[in-house]
Design a protein around this motif. Structure first.
Motif, mmCIF file in Angstrom:
data_model
loop_
_atom_site.group_PDB
_atom_site.id
_atom_site.type_symbol
_atom_site.label_atom_id
_atom_site.label_comp_id
_atom_site.label_asym_id
_atom_site.label_seq_id
_atom_site.Cartn_x
_atom_site.Cartn_y
_atom_site.Cartn_z
ATOM 1 N N ARG A 143 -19.057 -10.603 -78.154
ATOM 2 C CA ARG A 143 -20.464 -11.436 -78.346
ATOM 3 C C ARG A 143 -20.508 -12.724 -77.381
ATOM 4 N NH1 ARG A 143 -24.181 -10.282 -82.099
ATOM 5 N NH2 ARG A 143 -25.146 -11.909 -81.247
ATOM 6 N N TRP B 106 -20.967 -17.966 -78.711
ATOM 7 C CA TRP B 106 -19.794 -17.853 -79.460
ATOM 8 C C TRP B 106 -19.690 -16.376 -79.989
ATOM 9 C CZ3 TRP B 106 -20.018 -17.106 -85.265
ATOM 10 C CH2 TRP B 106 -21.230 -17.161 -85.636
ATOM 11 N N ASP C 1 -32.201 -10.910 -86.871
ATOM 12 C CA ASP C 1 -31.532 -10.864 -88.420
ATOM 13 C C ASP C 1 -32.452 -11.659 -89.494
ATOM 14 O OD1 ASP C 1 -29.716 -9.031 -87.354
ATOM 15 O OD2 ASP C 1 -28.013 -10.498 -88.004
ATOM 16 N N GLY D 211 -19.906 -5.824 -83.806
ATOM 17 C CA GLY D 211 -19.422 -4.654 -82.954
ATOM 18 C C GLY D 211 -19.416 -4.833 -81.617
ATOM 19 N N LEU E 67 -28.707 -5.482 -82.516
ATOM 20 C CA LEU E 67 -28.900 -6.130 -81.207
ATOM 21 C C LEU E 67 -30.223 -5.842 -80.650
ATOM 22 C CD1 LEU E 67 -25.163 -6.071 -79.961
ATOM 23 C CD2 LEU E 67 -26.331 -7.876 -80.843
ATOM 24 N N ASP F 160 -28.702 -24.380 -81.240
ATOM 25 C CA ASP F 160 -27.914 -23.545 -81.748
ATOM 26 C C ASP F 160 -26.454 -24.318 -82.059
ATOM 27 O OD1 ASP F 160 -27.312 -20.087 -81.731
ATOM 28 O OD2 ASP F 160 -25.588 -21.495 -82.228
ATOM 29 N N GLY G 298 -22.261 -3.341 -79.839
ATOM 30 C CA GLY G 298 -22.554 -2.042 -79.467
ATOM 31 C C GLY G 298 -23.890 -2.191 -78.956
ATOM 32 N N VAL H 247 -29.350 -27.501 -87.200
ATOM 33 C CA VAL H 247 -30.788 -27.701 -87.701
ATOM 34 C C VAL H 247 -30.334 -27.528 -89.215
ATOM 35 C CG1 VAL H 247 -33.088 -26.957 -87.759
ATOM 36 C CG2 VAL H 247 -31.928 -26.818 -85.802
HETATM 37 C C1 LIG Z 1 -19.627 -7.374 -88.335
HETATM 38 C C2 LIG Z 1 -20.854 -6.982 -87.658
HETATM 39 C C3 LIG Z 1 -20.831 -6.197 -86.725
HETATM 40 C C4 LIG Z 1 -22.274 -5.703 -86.145
HETATM 41 N N1 LIG Z 1 -22.125 -4.802 -85.208
HETATM 42 C C5 LIG Z 1 -23.144 -4.373 -84.143
HETATM 43 C C6 LIG Z 1 -23.082 -3.475 -83.123
HETATM 44 O O1 LIG Z 1 -22.138 -3.006 -82.856
HETATM 45 N N2 LIG Z 1 -24.308 -3.241 -82.764
HETATM 46 C C7 LIG Z 1 -25.576 -4.015 -82.874
HETATM 47 O O2 LIG Z 1 -26.494 -3.682 -82.287
HETATM 48 N N3 LIG Z 1 -25.609 -4.996 -84.092
HETATM 49 C C8 LIG Z 1 -24.349 -5.007 -84.811
HETATM 50 N N4 LIG Z 1 -24.392 -6.085 -85.627
HETATM 51 C C9 LIG Z 1 -25.624 -6.682 -85.965
HETATM 52 C C10 LIG Z 1 -25.954 -7.894 -84.957
HETATM 53 O O3 LIG Z 1 -24.612 -8.743 -84.826
HETATM 54 C C11 LIG Z 1 -27.090 -8.674 -85.313
HETATM 55 O O4 LIG Z 1 -28.201 -7.958 -85.528
HETATM 56 C C12 LIG Z 1 -27.636 -9.632 -84.040
HETATM 57 O O5 LIG Z 1 -26.590 -10.696 -83.871
HETATM 58 C C13 LIG Z 1 -28.859 -10.292 -84.479
HETATM 59 O O6 LIG Z 1 -29.276 -11.398 -83.583
HETATM 60 P P1 LIG Z 1 -29.992 -12.772 -83.890
HETATM 61 O O7 LIG Z 1 -30.079 -13.313 -82.754
HETATM 62 O O8 LIG Z 1 -31.055 -12.265 -84.736
HETATM 63 O O9 LIG Z 1 -28.922 -13.485 -84.669
HETATM 64 P P2 LIG Z 1 -27.414 -14.080 -84.470
HETATM 65 O O10 LIG Z 1 -26.851 -13.295 -83.291
HETATM 66 O O11 LIG Z 1 -26.799 -14.090 -85.700
HETATM 67 O O12 LIG Z 1 -27.716 -15.531 -83.926
HETATM 68 C C14 LIG Z 1 -28.099 -16.472 -84.698
HETATM 69 C C15 LIG Z 1 -27.717 -17.756 -84.014
HETATM 70 O O13 LIG Z 1 -28.292 -18.973 -84.893
HETATM 71 C C16 LIG Z 1 -27.302 -20.020 -84.965
HETATM 72 N N5 LIG Z 1 -27.642 -20.864 -85.980
HETATM 73 C C17 LIG Z 1 -27.751 -20.207 -87.533
HETATM 74 N N6 LIG Z 1 -28.072 -21.200 -88.316
HETATM 75 C C18 LIG Z 1 -28.298 -22.378 -87.501
HETATM 76 C C19 LIG Z 1 -28.823 -23.672 -87.718
HETATM 77 N N7 LIG Z 1 -29.071 -23.966 -88.893
HETATM 78 N N8 LIG Z 1 -28.821 -24.282 -86.758
HETATM 79 C C20 LIG Z 1 -28.461 -24.289 -85.494
HETATM 80 N N9 LIG Z 1 -28.195 -22.871 -85.231
HETATM 81 C C21 LIG Z 1 -28.153 -22.032 -86.103
HETATM 82 C C22 LIG Z 1 -25.933 -19.258 -84.949
HETATM 83 O O14 LIG Z 1 -24.966 -20.024 -84.413
HETATM 84 C C23 LIG Z 1 -26.207 -17.988 -83.925
HETATM 85 O O15 LIG Z 1 -25.898 -18.078 -82.916
HETATM 86 C C24 LIG Z 1 -23.393 -6.466 -86.305
HETATM 87 C C25 LIG Z 1 -23.493 -7.302 -87.242
HETATM 88 C C26 LIG Z 1 -22.070 -7.939 -87.897
HETATM 89 C C27 LIG Z 1 -21.895 -8.713 -89.068
#
Ligand SMILES: Cc1cc2nc3c(=O)[nH]c(=O)nc-3n(C[C@H](O)[C@H](O)[C@H](O)COP(=O)(O)OP(=O)(O)OC[C@H]3O[C@@H](n4cnc5c(N)ncnc54)[C@H](O)[C@@H]3O)c2cc1C
Length: 394
Positions: free
Chosen positions: A91, A36, A260, A41, A273, A31, A43, A114
């Motif tokens: 977060r 970070w 995501d 949000g 989340l 990562d 939540g 990456v």
């Molecule tokens: C403004 C906003 C508000 C939100 N509020 C909510 C909420 O209140 N409740 C809720 O359930 N969901 C909420 N969401 C959605 C939620 O944030 C995401 O669905 C969730 O974080 C997805 O988790 P993930 O592990 O798939 O991706 P992420 O949390 O995005 O994690 C991806 C990780 O990959 C790393 N990364 C990316 N590219 C690379 C690379 N090339 N090399 C190395 N590392 C990399 C990043 O640093 C990151 O840490 C919100 C989203 C946003 C944008």
């Protein structure tokens, strides 16, 4: 298959890594930030807490919110207690907690970006920072915007939302959501342990960024949020179309996506989340059981059929009308005048009501809701009630 590389140490990558490492796999999580303050949000609804009780039980700072307020485009307000509290994390704290669990289970974490993933040979090759690494399998959990895997399509503007917001150093106890007229998205204010996450989300390409910023600043001022020390953020969020949820490729011979990256997000609320955690867990289970190709079916059975249904009604909810007013406005009004409808929304907001059974529940209680609504708005005349019931049923 022994060595697994995970790109992305957010909720999806961390939980997937934790589960795999506990079953003896050599897991490396890459990562670029590790823990970070990802714009979010933060939540967690009841379904996340019920599935992962450690999110509530741990000593990490978080806020437990029981009361929500909905605000319609023309300023109507409805305040209600949710049937289960929402647990809100910063977060950085949440990601740290999940990464610590992954490390304790045996994962190695590497803070690096990456930049390429090649899956066309027996072993997967990754460029991580300045190094070339190899693994037997790669999990891409790198969020909404990544094009690391040429074997699948990137999410397009039609599957994405723009979000803008502020982290504001102030305290609050109530979660607020405000709808805007003919607008696919909403404004929110989520109280966290020592600050608020305030923001706006909107379908990508719907409104210019300056306009979103204006809506956001108006909301902040209407809600009297003190902006001293506020930090601005913006990010993208998947808001997948039904066909993307149904048809996009999320697994190959030696790769798979979660969270995501796999568009596992509620297209109406933006909740991601829980779906990130659950998809990471289901992917790990499919790998552990040697049934990788069953991963999409597992997602479908767990939640993606429900998200597909949500995607098919999202536009109607934000832009549709009912009894001459916006659905979102009527929803706020119904909340104030129908206890039966209020119970339903309390469950929806706390995350204990899925969309497909919501439809049945709405139909089964339509008579009572109409009666309560009509009593409050039109008096109890039978002709008015019959006419409202017909409109709701159509
Ligand atoms: C403004 C906003 C508000 C939100 N509020 C909510 C909420 O209140 N409740 C809720 O359930 N969901 C909420 N969401 C959605 C939620 O944030 C995401 O669905 C969730 O974080 C997805 O988790 P993930 O592990 O798939 O991706 P992420 O949390 O995005 O994690 C991806 C990780 O990959 C790393 N990364 C990316 N590219 C690379 C690379 N090339 N090399 C190395 N590392 C990399 C990043 O640093 C990151 O840490 C919100 C989203 C946003 C944008």
């Amino acid at each position: 298959m022994k060595d697994i590389a995970i790109v992305g140490g957010g909720p999806a990558g961390s939980l997937c890594g934790e589960r795999l490492a506990s079953h003896g796999y050599n897991v490396t999580i890459y990562d670029e930030h590790l823990a970070w303050e990802k714009p979010c949000g933060g939540g967690l609804t009841h379904k996340a807490i019920a599935a992962y009780p450690f999110l509530l039980d741990g000593s990490q700072p978080k806020r437990i919110v029981r009361t929500a307020e909905l605000i319609s485009g023309n300023g109507h307000r409805a305040r209600f207690d949710m049937s289960h509290p929402i647990v809100i994390y910063a977060r950085k704290v949440l990601n740290g907690l999940l990464l610590d669990r992954a490390t304790a289970a045996g994962c190695t974490t590497v803070r690096t970006r990456v930049t390429s993933v090649a899956t066309d040979r027996d072993r997967v090759r990754l460029t991580a920072g300045s190094e070339e690494r190899a693994s037997d399998f790669v999990v891409v959990a790198a969020g909404a915007r990544n094009q690391l895997l040429p074997e699948t399509t990137a999410l397009t503007a039609r599957d994405l939302e723009v979000t803008l917001g502020y982290f504001v150093p102030t305290e609050e106890d109530i979660l607020k959501v405000k709808f805007l007229k003919e607008f696919e998205g909403y404004l929110w204010s989520f109280p966290r342990a020592d600050h608020l996450s305030v923001g706006i989300c909107a379908k990508m390409g719907q409104s210019p960024t300056q306009q979103l910023r204006r809506h956001l600043d108006e909301f902040v001022s209407e809600e009297n949020i003190p902006m001293n020390g506020a930090q601005f953020y913006s990010h993208v969020l998947p808001s997948p179309q039904a066909q993307t949820i149904r048809g996009r490729r999320i697994v190959g011979k030696n790769w798979a996506m979660a969270g995501d990256a796999a568009a596992c997000v509620d297209p109406i609320t933006g909740e991601g989340l829980y779906y990130a955690l659950r998809s990471g867990e289901l992917l790990a289970q499919a790998l552990i059981e040697g049934q990788l190709q069953s991963y999409p079916e597992r997602l479908r059975a767990a939640f993606s059929a429900d998200l597909e249904f949500a995607a098919s009604i999202a536009k109607k909810i934000f832009r549709g009308t009912f009894l001459g007013g916006a659905i979102t406005t009527r929803m706020v009004q119904l909340l104030n005048c129908s206890p039966t409808f209020r119970d339903l929304i309390r469950d929806v907001f706390s995350g204990s009501q899925d969309y497909r059974t919501l439809k049945q529940r709405l139909f089964s209680q339509v008579g009572t809701t109409v009666l309560e609504f009509a009593r409050s708005f039109f008096g109890a005349g039978p002709a008015a009630i019959r006419s409202q019931r017909r409109e709701i049923q159509s």
